[in-house]
Motif scaffolding. Structure first.
Motif: not given
Length: 307
Positions: A185-211
């Protein structure tokens, strides 16, 4: 009125920033995702995370289109949707993300520099020097103006990953068939954790759309960019796993860098040190630029508070 062009230079500038934000240090753990969870579970996890993030990113962009013109930031969007509670919820998590991820960048950058220049400074000193080095990049007023730097950051990650996987495949060529992982379970959970780190697009979308001068083009730009990144994630992860199986346990670059004493990598083969150094330097380039891209929304919020 003529048809709108499919893709403009302004779209490209937005895509470079989005790519630089998402396709970064998270890629270094992609091969180890397959090593931890096995190809089947890892592909399912990657498909789920890709769908969730592509959908969420496009929806954020579409909601920004129908929101009032006064909605310019992620926290503004939260307030428009859920009132004051929404603003504070979004703001707290946004600031936490904008502070925690750059800290990870600093630690990784310091570790890379310490490996490149062993004995020169301690890891903590390199982190302080890293913070000083990224300061000029952080002063770029808008993400569009920094599109050239973002493009360099995109290339930095791509080249670092290509070099890293190439060294891995070449170094492990001729070895027996790759071993399968011992699932937990720990290994599978770490997989999701790394993917969560990799995907972080939402944080900059409002800033990009504003410009963007034509925000109606943003959902398409976001969809194409994040989908392309997801395909690269899959290609990188499967390539690394095909060479080493479950033997790669963490960072791709750390697995290929030769030991100063033995000259061997963590996986037991002798890599080309020059190419390994190049991979480190290109990833260092990405870290320097992506640091500023990720922090830009936080700087904008801070500027609004002061002014």
């Amino acid at each position: 009125m003529g048809a709108k062009p499919l893709f403009t230079m302004e779209d490209a500038k937005i895509a470079f920033n989005l790519f630089c934000c998402v396709y970064g240090i998270g890629t270094l753990g992609m091969p180890s995702n397959f090593s931890r969870a096995g190809p089947v579970i890892a592909i399912i996890a990657m498909a789920f995370m890709a769908f969730a993030n592509i959908y969420a990113s496009v929806v954020i962009s579409k909601v920004m289109l129908i929101a009032p013109r006064s909605v310019k930031t992620y926290s503004d969007l939260g307030e428009w949707c859920m009132g004051t509670t929404g603003r504070w919820l979004v703001l707290i998590f946004q600031i936490a993300y904008c502070l925690s991820i750059p800290c990870a960048f600093m630690v990784l950058g310091g570790t890379l520099l310490e490996s490149l220049f062993p004995g020169a400074f301690s890891n903590s000193t390199w982190i302080i020097l890293m913070a000083i080095m990224v300061l000029p990049v952080c002063l770029i007023p808008t993400l569009k103006e920094g599109a050239g730097a973002a493009f360099a950051g995109c290339l930095g990650t791509l080249i670092a990953d290509v070099i890293g996987v190439s060294i891995l495949i070449h170094g492990m060529s001729g070895h027996p068939s790759v071993p399968s992982p011992d699932l937990s379970f720990k290994q599978v959970a770490n997989t999701f954790g790394n993917l969560s780190l990799a995907y972080g697009a939402g944080i900059v979308i409002p800033a990009l759309q504003r410009q963007h001068s034509d925000p109606t083009r943003m959902p398409r730009v976001v969809f194409v960019t994040v989908t392309f990144i997801s395909c690269l994630f899959l290609a990188l992860a499967s390539s690394g796993y095909s060479a080493v199986g479950c033997q790669i346990s963490g960072n791709l670059l750390f697995s290929i860098y030769p030991d100063a004493t033995t000259g061997l990598s963590a996986l037991g083969f002798k890599p080309n040190k020059g190419m390994a150094v190049l991979a480190y330097l290109f990833m260092q380039l990405h870290i320097t630029i992506a640091y500023a891209v990720i922090l830009h929304p936080a700087f904008y919020v801070f500027e609004r508070v002061l002014l």
